[in-house]
Design an enzyme around this catalytic site. Structure first.
Site, PDB file in Angstrom:
ATOM      1  N   ASP A   1       0.854  -1.182   0.000  1.00 38.02           N
ATOM      2  CA  ASP A   1       0.000   0.000   0.000  1.00 38.02           C
ATOM      3  C   ASP A   1       0.888   1.230   0.000  1.00 38.02           C
ATOM      4  O   ASP A   1       2.045   1.173  -0.418  1.00 38.02           O
ATOM      5  CB  ASP A   1      -0.894  -0.019   1.246  1.00 38.02           C
ATOM      6  CG  ASP A   1      -2.216   0.688   1.042  1.00 38.02           C
ATOM      7  OD1 ASP A   1      -2.200   1.921   0.848  1.00 38.02           O
ATOM      8  OD2 ASP A   1      -3.261   0.020   1.078  1.00 38.02           O
TER       9      ASP A   1
ATOM     10  N   HIS B   1      -4.039   6.639   3.255  1.00 39.55           N
ATOM     11  CA  HIS B   1      -4.620   5.332   2.934  1.00 39.55           C
ATOM     12  C   HIS B   1      -3.835   4.200   3.591  1.00 39.55           C
ATOM     13  O   HIS B   1      -4.405   3.335   4.257  1.00 39.55           O
ATOM     14  CB  HIS B   1      -4.661   5.153   1.422  1.00 39.55           C
ATOM     15  CG  HIS B   1      -5.448   3.965   0.963  1.00 39.55           C
ATOM     16  ND1 HIS B   1      -4.902   2.713   0.826  1.00 39.55           N
ATOM     17  CD2 HIS B   1      -6.751   3.847   0.601  1.00 39.55           C
ATOM     18  CE1 HIS B   1      -5.830   1.866   0.398  1.00 39.55           C
ATOM     19  NE2 HIS B   1      -6.961   2.528   0.260  1.00 39.55           N
TER      20      HIS B   1
ATOM     21  N   SER C   1     -11.403  -1.091   0.396  1.00 43.78           N
ATOM     22  CA  SER C   1     -10.026  -1.044   0.909  1.00 43.78           C
ATOM     23  C   SER C   1      -9.954  -1.380   2.386  1.00 43.78           C
ATOM     24  O   SER C   1      -8.982  -1.986   2.856  1.00 43.78           O
ATOM     25  CB  SER C   1      -9.434   0.360   0.728  1.00 43.78           C
ATOM     26  OG  SER C   1      -8.741   0.491  -0.477  1.00 43.78           O
TER      27      SER C   1
END
Length: 437
Positions: free
Chosen positions: A190, A219, A371
């Site tokens: 990620d 994120h 996600s």
């Protein structure tokens, strides 16, 4: 006067295109400071807007972002024939033979980055197209010159969830080491992780990528917290587990490119990480498919988000590869997210809306998207598969989790919820959810 939901969705579309110029990260869902339009109430309504959005329009969210990404980084990025972002003038080869490389050089190709993927027993070679040759023609030429070889675009993979802007005021909720740690190892492919966040106190975090140092992202930090975060009032699916975090973005416009993702998988394999979470989505790519196949054949479990392009969108990858555990998201009422992709590849559903997660600009924020469902499944599997064994052991862990899933939707396995819901007890407490607003 507060704007209507149609206007909110329009702003959300614009915000999703508002990507930082130098870093491929999910944007802050926030609008300009316009008179009469308070941004904080707008941030609070993101979930409501998406819940009532037209499913046929949902795919536009990622398309708008991709167009903006390509427009602002046109010197290094372009679109493939289907509109997916790729690194300009680059073709990636999987373990090309010396003879194939000699033919490529003779045709005017430059030999760029070469990554020996120790742990997977393969290599990645990035070939530079000759000057004046389009990337499409370059790929066609290499495949024609070496029909037995494996070549594809250097696709760029994007995150699959929304990290709204957090409230400006500080929250009084403080994470500590109150949650019982678990003995597990789990991987994350990620963006970078903000290791100084309190939820990572006492967590052993190993980082990979970004030669110049870590580049924390909203994120990556949020997903990592849902994987291994721990505290008195917050904990992930595998609190305190050892985390192997590979940053494939590193603040670069070309972040998320296939060759970086491949190297991240190789690192996880070398470190013998049993379960690997990847909340990134993109197109099918023959090199990525081969690498995923090699990784899972060695006994690793790969967990991926199905994506948020809507129920009518085609499958996104790597989640759609049969070897991958594909995860969709549900809201607090156990309804599938309206933006979640669907299909026979869906394996599990997990909470993915109104989820509190660690933030960068504020201690916690509310996140939404597939996600954030994927790390819950990855964490649960990591608690079962404590070491890399054979493929049979990995399959047994998945089957055990499926047996404990709560059936939703049509009876049995279906294209919306997969085997059913897991991790519903991992939703954050109401106190934290309110404080995160």
């Amino acid at each position: 006067m507060f704007p209507t939901k149609s206007i909110l969705l329009a702003f959300l579309l614009l915000a999703t295109g508002g990507v930082a110029r130098a870093q491929v990260t999910l944007p802050q869902v926030q609008v300009p400071n316009l008179p009469g339009l308070p941004t904080e109430p707008l941030n609070r309504t993101v979930n409501d807007v998406l819940d009532q959005a037209d499913p046929q329009r949902l795919r536009e969210l990622r398309q708008v972002r991709i167009r903006h990404l390509l427009r602002t980084n046109r010197t290094v990025l372009e679109a493939d024939p289907r509109g997916a972002p790729i690194v300009r003038s680059e073709v990636v080869a999987l373990s090309p033979t010396p003879a194939a490389l000699d033919r490529a050089r003779a045709a005017g190709f430059g030999i760029g980055r070469t990554r020996t993927l120790e742990g997977l027993d393969v290599s990645i070679v990035v070939l530079q197209a000759p000057q004046g040759m389009s990337t499409r023609r370059a790929l066609e030429r290499l495949r024609r010159e070496d029909p037995e070889g494996t070549y594809d675009y250097n696709h760029v993979y994007l995150e699959s969830g929304v990290v709204p802007a957090a409230a400006a005021e500080e929250t009084s909720v403080v994470a500590s080491n109150g949650s019982p740690a678990v003995t597990a190892r789990v991987g994350l492919i990620d963006g970078g992780v903000q290791r100084s966040h309190p939820v990572f106190n006492g967590v052993n975090v190993h980082e990979h990528g970004c030669t110049g140092g870590a580049v924390p992202s909203a994120h990556g930090t949020a997903v990592a917290s849902l994987l291994v975060g721990q505290g008195d009032v917050f904990h992930g699916a595998a609190p305190g587990a050892e985390l192997f975090a590979a940053d494939v973005y590193c603040g670069l416009a070309t972040g998320g490119a296939l060759d970086s993702v491949a190297e991240a998988f190789a690192w996880m394999s070398r470190e013998k990480v049993p379960v690997i979470n990847i909340s990134l989505v993109g197109p099918a790519n023959v090199l990525l498919e081969r690498i995923v196949r090699v990784v899972t054949a060695r006994g690793h479990i790969v967990v991926a988000a199905v994506g948020n392009d809507g129920p009518s969108a085609p499958p996104l990858f790597p989640a759609a590869y049969p070897e991958v555990v594909a995860v969709t998201g549900v809201d607090a009422k156990q309804r599938v997210l309206v933006e979640a992709c669907r299909g026979k590849h869906v394996d599990f559903s997990a909470p993915g809306a109104n989820m509190s997660a660690a933030g960068i600009e504020a201690p916690f924020g509310v996140v939404r998207g597939t996600s954030f469902a994927a790390p819950l499944v990855a964490g649960l599997l990591a608690r079962q598969l404590l070491a890399v064994g054979g493929k049979e052991q990995a399959e047994a862990a998945i089957a055990d989790l499926a047996a404990r899933a709560t059936d939703l939707g049509a009876r049995g396995v279906d294209k919306i919820y997969g085997n059913g819901l897991v991790g519903n007890d991992l939703r954050p407490p109401e106190q934290l959810s309110l404080a995160a607003h």
